[in-house]
Scaffold this active site. Sequence first.
Site, PDB file in Angstrom:
ATOM      1  N   HIS A  14     -75.122  45.063 -12.646  1.00  0.00           N
ATOM      2  CA  HIS A  14     -74.813  45.641 -11.321  1.00  0.00           C
ATOM      3  C   HIS A  14     -75.267  47.102 -11.347  1.00  0.00           C
ATOM      4  O   HIS A  14     -74.614  47.946 -11.968  1.00  0.00           O
ATOM      5  CB  HIS A  14     -73.308  45.558 -11.035  1.00  0.00           C
ATOM      6  CG  HIS A  14     -72.916  46.091  -9.690  1.00  0.00           C
ATOM      7  ND1 HIS A  14     -72.059  45.406  -8.846  1.00  0.00           N
ATOM      8  CD2 HIS A  14     -73.234  47.228  -9.022  1.00  0.00           C
ATOM      9  CE1 HIS A  14     -71.883  46.108  -7.736  1.00  0.00           C
ATOM     10  NE2 HIS A  14     -72.579  47.237  -7.822  1.00  0.00           N
ATOM     11  N   HIS A  16     -77.271  50.442  -9.063  1.00  0.00           N
ATOM     12  CA  HIS A  16     -77.889  51.046  -7.868  1.00  0.00           C
ATOM     13  C   HIS A  16     -78.988  51.999  -8.314  1.00  0.00           C
ATOM     14  O   HIS A  16     -78.708  52.984  -8.997  1.00  0.00           O
ATOM     15  CB  HIS A  16     -76.844  51.821  -7.060  1.00  0.00           C
ATOM     16  CG  HIS A  16     -75.735  50.950  -6.573  1.00  0.00           C
ATOM     17  ND1 HIS A  16     -75.798  50.276  -5.374  1.00  0.00           N
ATOM     18  CD2 HIS A  16     -74.553  50.596  -7.148  1.00  0.00           C
ATOM     19  CE1 HIS A  16     -74.687  49.563  -5.221  1.00  0.00           C
ATOM     20  NE2 HIS A  16     -73.922  49.724  -6.283  1.00  0.00           N
ATOM     21  N   ARG A  18     -81.320  53.085  -5.882  1.00  0.00           N
ATOM     22  CA  ARG A  18     -81.774  53.808  -4.675  1.00  0.00           C
ATOM     23  C   ARG A  18     -83.291  53.695  -4.524  1.00  0.00           C
ATOM     24  O   ARG A  18     -83.895  52.747  -4.985  1.00  0.00           O
ATOM     25  CB  ARG A  18     -81.311  55.283  -4.689  1.00  0.00           C
ATOM     26  CG  ARG A  18     -79.868  55.518  -5.127  1.00  0.00           C
ATOM     27  CD  ARG A  18     -78.855  54.838  -4.272  1.00  0.00           C
ATOM     28  NE  ARG A  18     -77.494  55.300  -4.587  1.00  0.00           N
ATOM     29  CZ  ARG A  18     -76.399  54.627  -4.319  1.00  0.00           C
ATOM     30  NH1 ARG A  18     -76.450  53.425  -3.743  1.00  0.00           N
ATOM     31  NH2 ARG A  18     -75.215  55.122  -4.613  1.00  0.00           N
ATOM     32  N   ASN A  42     -78.392  47.640  -1.408  1.00  0.00           N
ATOM     33  CA  ASN A  42     -77.815  48.399  -0.289  1.00  0.00           C
ATOM     34  C   ASN A  42     -78.570  49.697  -0.022  1.00  0.00           C
ATOM     35  O   ASN A  42     -78.000  50.782  -0.020  1.00  0.00           O
ATOM     36  CB  ASN A  42     -76.312  48.660  -0.508  1.00  0.00           C
ATOM     37  CG  ASN A  42     -76.007  49.479  -1.746  1.00  0.00           C
ATOM     38  OD1 ASN A  42     -76.762  49.470  -2.712  1.00  0.00           O
ATOM     39  ND2 ASN A  42     -74.894  50.187  -1.722  1.00  0.00           N
ATOM     40  N   LYS A 100     -76.366  39.209  -2.490  1.00  0.00           N
ATOM     41  CA  LYS A 100     -75.187  40.082  -2.521  1.00  0.00           C
ATOM     42  C   LYS A 100     -74.444  40.048  -1.198  1.00  0.00           C
ATOM     43  O   LYS A 100     -75.035  40.263  -0.145  1.00  0.00           O
ATOM     44  CB  LYS A 100     -75.640  41.524  -2.828  1.00  0.00           C
ATOM     45  CG  LYS A 100     -74.511  42.553  -2.891  1.00  0.00           C
ATOM     46  CD  LYS A 100     -73.589  42.327  -4.074  1.00  0.00           C
ATOM     47  CE  LYS A 100     -72.347  43.202  -4.009  1.00  0.00           C
ATOM     48  NZ  LYS A 100     -72.550  44.526  -4.552  1.00  0.00           N
ATOM     49  N   HIS A 137     -68.991  41.958  -3.306  1.00  0.00           N
ATOM     50  CA  HIS A 137     -68.121  43.152  -3.272  1.00  0.00           C
ATOM     51  C   HIS A 137     -66.795  42.677  -2.717  1.00  0.00           C
ATOM     52  O   HIS A 137     -66.682  42.398  -1.522  1.00  0.00           O
ATOM     53  CB  HIS A 137     -68.727  44.266  -2.400  1.00  0.00           C
ATOM     54  CG  HIS A 137     -67.844  45.488  -2.371  1.00  0.00           C
ATOM     55  ND1 HIS A 137     -68.160  46.662  -3.014  1.00  0.00           N
ATOM     56  CD2 HIS A 137     -66.625  45.678  -1.811  1.00  0.00           C
ATOM     57  CE1 HIS A 137     -67.169  47.532  -2.838  1.00  0.00           C
ATOM     58  NE2 HIS A 137     -66.228  46.964  -2.100  1.00  0.00           N
ATOM     59  N   HIS A 175     -67.630  44.433 -10.038  1.00  0.00           N
ATOM     60  CA  HIS A 175     -66.798  45.626 -10.321  1.00  0.00           C
ATOM     61  C   HIS A 175     -65.312  45.395 -10.094  1.00  0.00           C
ATOM     62  O   HIS A 175     -64.689  46.038  -9.251  1.00  0.00           O
ATOM     63  CB  HIS A 175     -67.288  46.851  -9.560  1.00  0.00           C
ATOM     64  CG  HIS A 175     -67.598  46.682  -8.095  1.00  0.00           C
ATOM     65  ND1 HIS A 175     -66.829  45.929  -7.252  1.00  0.00           N
ATOM     66  CD2 HIS A 175     -68.596  47.196  -7.333  1.00  0.00           C
ATOM     67  CE1 HIS A 175     -67.340  45.999  -6.033  1.00  0.00           C
ATOM     68  NE2 HIS A 175     -68.420  46.757  -6.057  1.00  0.00           N
ATOM     69  N   LEU A 220     -65.802  52.839  -5.170  1.00  0.00           N
ATOM     70  CA  LEU A 220     -65.186  51.656  -4.573  1.00  0.00           C
ATOM     71  C   LEU A 220     -65.546  50.421  -5.396  1.00  0.00           C
ATOM     72  O   LEU A 220     -66.691  50.333  -5.858  1.00  0.00           O
ATOM     73  CB  LEU A 220     -65.655  51.480  -3.128  1.00  0.00           C
ATOM     74  CG  LEU A 220     -65.056  52.510  -2.160  1.00  0.00           C
ATOM     75  CD1 LEU A 220     -65.741  52.446  -0.815  1.00  0.00           C
ATOM     76  CD2 LEU A 220     -63.547  52.318  -2.023  1.00  0.00           C
ATOM     77  N   ASP A 248     -72.390  49.435 -12.241  1.00  0.00           N
ATOM     78  CA  ASP A 248     -72.244  49.971 -10.894  1.00  0.00           C
ATOM     79  C   ASP A 248     -72.594  51.453 -10.882  1.00  0.00           C
ATOM     80  O   ASP A 248     -72.045  52.220 -10.083  1.00  0.00           O
ATOM     81  CB  ASP A 248     -70.821  49.734 -10.348  1.00  0.00           C
ATOM     82  CG  ASP A 248     -70.716  49.986  -8.850  1.00  0.00           C
ATOM     83  OD1 ASP A 248     -71.753  50.002  -8.158  1.00  0.00           O
ATOM     84  OD2 ASP A 248     -69.582  50.186  -8.386  1.00  0.00           O
ATOM     85  N   HIS A 252     -75.110  59.578  -6.256  1.00  0.00           N
ATOM     86  CA  HIS A 252     -75.116  60.300  -4.976  1.00  0.00           C
ATOM     87  C   HIS A 252     -75.323  61.766  -5.346  1.00  0.00           C
ATOM     88  O   HIS A 252     -74.863  62.198  -6.410  1.00  0.00           O
ATOM     89  CB  HIS A 252     -73.769  60.164  -4.261  1.00  0.00           C
ATOM     90  CG  HIS A 252     -73.458  58.780  -3.776  1.00  0.00           C
ATOM     91  ND1 HIS A 252     -73.929  58.283  -2.588  1.00  0.00           N
ATOM     92  CD2 HIS A 252     -72.713  57.790  -4.327  1.00  0.00           C
ATOM     93  CE1 HIS A 252     -73.483  57.042  -2.421  1.00  0.00           C
ATOM     94  NE2 HIS A 252     -72.752  56.707  -3.466  1.00  0.00           N
TER      95      HIS A 252
HETATM   96  N1  NCD Z   1     -69.347  51.485  -6.039  1.00  0.00           N
HETATM   97  C1  NCD Z   1     -69.455  52.494  -5.215  1.00  0.00           C
HETATM   98  O1  NCD Z   1     -68.504  53.273  -5.091  1.00  0.00           O
HETATM   99  N2  NCD Z   1     -70.577  52.726  -4.505  1.00  0.00           N
HETATM  100  C2  NCD Z   1     -71.732  51.897  -4.421  1.00  0.00           C
HETATM  101  C3  NCD Z   1     -71.540  50.682  -3.567  1.00  0.00           C
HETATM  102  C4  NCD Z   1     -70.725  49.587  -4.210  1.00  0.00           C
HETATM  103  O2  NCD Z   1     -71.064  49.081  -5.275  1.00  0.00           O
HETATM  104  O3  NCD Z   1     -69.692  49.204  -3.632  1.00  0.00           O
HETATM  105  C5  NCD Z   1     -72.895  52.735  -3.860  1.00  0.00           C
HETATM  106  O4  NCD Z   1     -73.899  52.171  -3.435  1.00  0.00           O
HETATM  107  O5  NCD Z   1     -72.784  53.969  -3.865  1.00  0.00           O
HETATM  108 ZN    ZN Z   2     -72.231  48.813  -6.652  1.00  0.00          ZN
HETATM  109 ZN    ZN Z   3     -69.525  47.246  -4.364  1.00  0.00          ZN
END
Ligand code: NCD
Ligand code: ZN
Ligand code: ZN
Length: 346
Positions: A14, A16, A18, A42, A100, A137, A175, A220, A248, A252
């Site tokens: 899992h 991200h 970007r 996402n 997803k 999620h 997660h 989250l 996860d 940011h």
């Molecule tokens: N986990 C998070 O707090 N943020 C994730 C999104 C997600 O996995 O829910 C994100 O894309 O920033």
């Molecule tokens: Zn995530």
């Molecule tokens: Zn998530």
Amino acid sequence: MTDTLTIARPDDWHLHLRDGAMLRAVLPETARHFARAIIMPNLVPPVVTGAQAAAYRDRILSALPADANFTPLMTLYLTEETDADDVAAAHESGLISAVKLYPAGATTNSASGVQVFDRVRGVFERMAEIGLPLCVHGEVTEPEIDIFDREAVFIDRVLDPIRRTTPGLRVVMEHITTSDAVEYVQGVESGLGATITTHHLVINRNHILVGGIRPHYYCLPVAKREIHRQALVAAATSGDARFFLGTDSAPHTDDNKESACGCAGCFTAPNTMSILAEVFERENALERLEGFASRHGPTFYGLPANTETLTLTRGAPVSYPSHIDSAEGSVTVFDPGFPLHWRVTT
Ligand SMILES: NC(=O)N[C@@H](CC(=O)O)C(=O)O
Ligand SMILES: [Zn+2]
Ligand SMILES: [Zn+2]
């Protein structure tokens, strides 16, 4: 005391990454230690079609450092308009490894997610037929449900009904943050797995709120009480193959985190393996780290474990950068709050 540990090279189930400048900044951090990762879709706009996933995979591959050995495993973002034939074709061609499900409004960039779960029943049925896993999620979004209860309520109101109406659908609860989720997964013999993040093995909700608000611990699903963190540690270190690593890692920029309305996500890619070794060592479970990080995930996804290895060596506390820079701004690296003695050496 053991001071070196060699495991099959880990995968991140899992992640991200970007896009654009952020992708270029964070991808090397994952590719350094991980052989493969399930890439979350996402983006803005989300990765909804097979064609979009193919284009995103190409952007990831062209952002890889020249010497990297890393395979992105792509996913599609499920919407109420998703075409089951497009999903099946993307699976058939080997392009995607999962779909997803984001409940609309549950998390970062989830506005295009699913509002009425019955509307995607046809896609679920097709996925069950072709053996394509659904990553979930798992939080409800009803405003009256307390944020700390949203995962447990999701299991009862959404996840369990989906699994009952679509028998054979393989599901990964992403997660997980509660003992409720641990127990739910333990109660299912096959076809249900769960990812556990690095940060949820380390923090509880006090870390976010005591002594001042700590935006870099906000993610989250939000971290819960200490008893839940302990349940996650017990599951991760138990050797139970239904639980595997999904970091996860969710970068940011600091501007977006340290804000009156800060974004959710912890960036753990650079120091995840050192943190996990520390957590597993404390539980006297170092010999189970390989299962959690390198073997259970491939088993669930029907893939071979990696043949390359990763070695961690114990020594003086490891230093790692507190931030990484991107052209979009700096990104704070997750601080576990304790020294890390395990360094990835090869
Ligand atoms: N986990 C998070 O707090 N943020 C994730 C999104 C997600 O996995 O829910 C994100 O894309 O920033
Ligand atoms: Zn995530
Ligand atoms: Zn998530």
